[in-house]
Design an enzyme around this catalytic site. Structure first.
Site, PDB file in Angstrom:
ATOM      1  N   GLU A 117       0.872  -1.301   0.090  1.00  0.00           N
ATOM      2  CA  GLU A 117       0.197   0.001  -0.179  1.00  0.00           C
ATOM      3  C   GLU A 117       0.831   1.271   0.113  1.00  0.00           C
ATOM      4  OE1 GLU A 117      -2.921  -0.008  -0.586  1.00  0.00           O
ATOM      5  OE2 GLU A 117      -3.815  -1.976  -0.096  1.00  0.00           O
TER       6      GLU A 117
ATOM      7  N   GLU B  12     -12.176   0.441 -10.459  1.00  0.00           N
ATOM      8  CA  GLU B  12     -11.823  -0.514 -11.450  1.00  0.00           C
ATOM      9  C   GLU B  12     -12.585  -0.124 -12.612  1.00  0.00           C
ATOM     10  OE1 GLU B  12      -9.825  -1.710  -7.913  1.00  0.00           O
ATOM     11  OE2 GLU B  12     -11.863  -1.493  -8.060  1.00  0.00           O
TER      12      GLU B  12
ATOM     13  N   ASP C 275      -5.057  -9.965  -8.117  1.00  0.00           N
ATOM     14  CA  ASP C 275      -5.503  -9.190  -9.309  1.00  0.00           C
ATOM     15  C   ASP C 275      -4.429  -8.524 -10.083  1.00  0.00           C
ATOM     16  OD1 ASP C 275      -5.438  -7.928  -7.246  1.00  0.00           O
ATOM     17  OD2 ASP C 275      -7.386  -6.285  -7.322  1.00  0.00           O
TER      18      ASP C 275
ATOM     19  N   ARG D 247       0.644   3.924  -3.248  1.00  0.00           N
ATOM     20  CA  ARG D 247       0.085   5.237  -2.869  1.00  0.00           C
ATOM     21  C   ARG D 247       1.058   6.203  -2.875  1.00  0.00           C
ATOM     22  NH1 ARG D 247      -5.569   3.993   0.142  1.00  0.00           N
ATOM     23  NH2 ARG D 247      -5.817   1.851  -0.054  1.00  0.00           N
TER      24      ARG D 247
END
Length: 697
Positions: free
Chosen positions: A326, A595, A459, A330
């Site tokens: 993360e 998404e 994913d 980010r």
């Protein structure tokens, strides 16, 4: 012989207590008692029938009671007598229609321009009666302007909701005052004490299909059918106005930023309903994640404020554990992207600082990184409950660390992530290119084998295979090989069609058992497929991308709020009727995820089909309607199936500003050179990084 004579007489006996009423009652009662049961029942039935017929005939009698005057019969629906008009002037049909407020509060403008082919109908005004006025049905009262917000908090605001009785004539005179007061009203109370603005954001517009059915499908994304607020009468021909969709995204961003600046400045996440903040790492995640979004949207004032905080207050010398994945996508990704867009060395310096502090995560026996790093102490560790990391976490940090090495000339960052890629490439336990969800940091092998999905925990592994290949100038064949092999596995094991509408979707495989479950996260795949086709991969990738894009769109439009659930379940053939999609109660939340709009951006950029812009516009409208908090910010919600009470979760994720609004803005922009996909590749947090020049041959 004559009969004997007879004397006629009448005998009358009087009683001292003569009572004629009592005598009659007794006589009637005796006669009633003498009737048979059938006769008495018949009498009761006739009396009841007469009573019912009398009640039914009362409304028709009541309708004939009022006798309107000639003046009243010629008044318009708004109960106003029209002003005198110059001879020869024909008014537009339905003159009672008033200006509809737009999504921006600002100076009033004149009537919207009438587009060719969309002229309002024109009717002749009656010249008035020359003799007795023919009687006509009373004109419908013009309804009051409705206010937005959950129905449970709306006022009754239609004329039909306030029936006027003859003993209430004062309501006729007060109607105009009520309407004026209602227009001045700015806010109404909404869920959990938050305030929902009466004019909050963009107006709801018809979908692309509805506009096409009405013959008003327009080219591009900047023109849409304007719909008045509920309760306002409209002409049979739709009024058209120009809508600046990119500006609508800017307004949404400013509103979200207002909440963050007011209640969560410098903190990780905004809690907009309770007007406070939540801390995750203590690194100002929302602010850093949104830096490049502000630059792309041209929000100079907001960007300047944020830069000042980065310069003065953003420090990584903190005794805090952060998640490697993360914080990389980010914070590191956001700083690198902002540096490339602005050429401001401040952001590169901060990127180098956080990048070097994350490197202890790779100090493991297997070189598969730990999930957590203490950036102040320089130590790393797995989660307390396991020694595993998720496959997506360790394989979706490569774009950022590779770019950091290219900028600094220090190979340590790229070497660390390339080693992870090499190890995963050579691992066993895959199923036709599909990878399990977990990998052990001690052994370097897959764990919890047998479950294969393109949703959570795997994913972005597939996404970064393609994007690393593009980033490096399409020279790393092993990355392309793994990507193409994985797509073969998807087609073979995970791809199905639903019933009854044959929507193409990607399910999951659990120990050779297919589960028709698709995460919203999987909606990254249409965009990734389209990106690959754009960069020279087979054309059937684009065909599959368009099919899956339709499915992700349906995950929105089949929900009552127009927002997708976190997880959707698909009905499999031979389902012949009903919905293709159903949602389990625990999966009905929406986290403002990006998404679907991400893939819409790619599909529109490559096909120029305006329906993708229209679908994105519908998503923005639904966000404004069901997630916007008037005091600032947007909130995730608990139930996409309940438009009345969607249940705010009181949290605005940083990716709403970092990804969702950024992709919406790029989707609505027709400038293909704005972050050209031949020059930039987006990381999984929507931060654009440059594609490296191809090495000389």
């Amino acid at each position: 012989m004559y009969p004997s004579s007879r004397k006629d007489f009448i005998s009358l006996t009087l009683s001292d207590s003569y009572n004629n009423g009592k005598h009659r009652r007794q006589s009637c009662w005796r006669k009633w008692k003498q009737l048979s049961r059938l006769q008495r029942s018949l009498i009761f039935f006739l009396l009841a029938l007469m009573l019912i017929l009398g009640l039914l005939s009362y409304p028709s009698l009541n309708q004939d009671w009022p006798v309107p005057s000639d003046r009243e019969e010629w008044l318009e629906a708004g109960e106003r007598e029209p002003e005198a008009e110059p001879p020869g002037v024909r008014p537009v049909a339905n003159p009672a229609i008033r200006k509809v407020p737009g999504f921006n509060k600002g100076p009033e403008v004149g009537p919207p321009a009438v587009l060719p082919g969309l002229l309002p109908q024109v009717v002749e005004r009656p010249q008035g009666p020359q003799g007795p006025v023919p009687k006509k049905a009373p004109a419908k009262k013009r309804p009051l302007v409705s206010r937005r917000g959950p129905p449970g908090f709306q006022r009754w605001n239609n004329a039909s909701d306030w029936p006027l009785r003859r003993d209430q004539p004062e309501q006729l005179a007060d109607r105009a005052d009520e309407e004026e007061e209602q227009e001045k009203e700015e806010k109404i109370v909404s869920w959990r004490g938050a305030m929902i603005e009466a004019d909050q954001g963009t107006k709801p517009l018809p979908s692309a299909g509805e506009r096409q059915e009405g013959g008003a499908a327009l080219a591009g994304s900047d023109v849409a059918a304007a719909v008045p607020a509920p309760g306002i009468a409209v002409s049979p021909v739709a009024v058209q106005e120009v809508v600046d969709r990119p500006e609508a995204v800017r307004q949404a961003f400013r509103h979200a930023w207002l909440g963050y600046k007011s209640y969560a400045w410098g903190h990780d996440e905004l809690k907009p309903v309770s007007k406070t903040f939540a801390e995750w790492f203590g690194l100002g995640l929302t602010l850093v994640d949104a830096l490049d979004t502000m630059w792309i949207l041209g929000l100079k004032e907001e960007f300047s404020e944020a830069r000042g905080w980065v310069e003065k207050d953003l420090s990584f010398s903190r005794n805090v554990d952060v998640n490697l994945f993360e914080s990389t996508i980010r914070v590191l990704g956001g700083l690198l992207s902002t540096y490339h867009l602005t050429s401001d060395q401040l952001f590169l310096e901060k990127a180098i600082d956080i990048g070097s502090r994350l490197m202890p995560a790779f100090n493991t026996p297997s070189k598969i990184p730990y999930s957590d790093v203490n950036i102040g102490k320089g130590t790393a560790h797995p989660p307390r409950w396991t020694t595993d990391s998720t496959v997506a976490e360790v394989t979706s940090i490569q774009l950022e660390f590779r770019e950091l090495s290219r900028l600094t000339g220090d190979p340590q960052y790229q070497n660390a992530v390339n080693e992870v890629t090499r190890l995963v490439h050579n691992l066993g336990g895959k199923k036709d290119g599909l990878v399990p969800m977990f990998i052990n940091t001690n052994t370097g092998h897959f764990s919890h084998k047998g479950v294969f999905t393109l949703g959570a925990r795997t994913d972005s592994y597939y996404e970064y295979l393609l994007k690393q290949w593009i980033q490096g100038g399409k020279t790393e064949d092993s990355l392309l090989e793994d990507y193409l092999h994985a797509l073969e596995g998807v087609r073979k094991h995970l791809l199905r069609q639903s019933g009854p509408s044959q929507l193409t979707f990607v399910g999951e495989l659990s120990h050779n058992r297919f589960n028709p479950k698709m995460d919203h996260l999987v909606c990254f795949l249409p965009g990734t497929l389209a990106l690959g086709a754009h960069h020279g991969l087979p054309g059937d990738h684009m065909d599959l991308a368009q099919q899956l894009m339709e499915t992700c769109h349906q995950m929105y439009v089949q929900m009552e709020t127009g927002l997708s659930p976190e997880i959707a379940q698909f009905n499999l053939p031979p389902a012949a009727e009903g919905r293709d999609i159903h949602v389990k109660t625990p999966d009905r939340h929406n986290l403002l995820r990006p998404e679907t709009v991400e893939s819409l951006f790619y599909l529109y950029r490559f096909t120029k089909d305006p329906k993708y812009q229209d679908w994105g516009w519908d998503v923005l409208q639904s966000f404004n309607k069901h997630t916007k908090v008037a005091t600032g910010g947007y909130t995730s919600i608990n139930n996409v199936r309940d438009p009345v009470n969607p249940g705010p979760r009181d949290k605005m994720e940083s990716f709403f500003l970092g990804e969702t609004l950024k992709y919406l803005y790029l989707l609505f922009s027709n400038d293909t050179e704005l972050l050209s996909l031949d020059k930039f590749v987006f990381n999984t947090e929507a931060h654009p990084l440059p594609i490296w020049p191809s090495p000389p041959k």
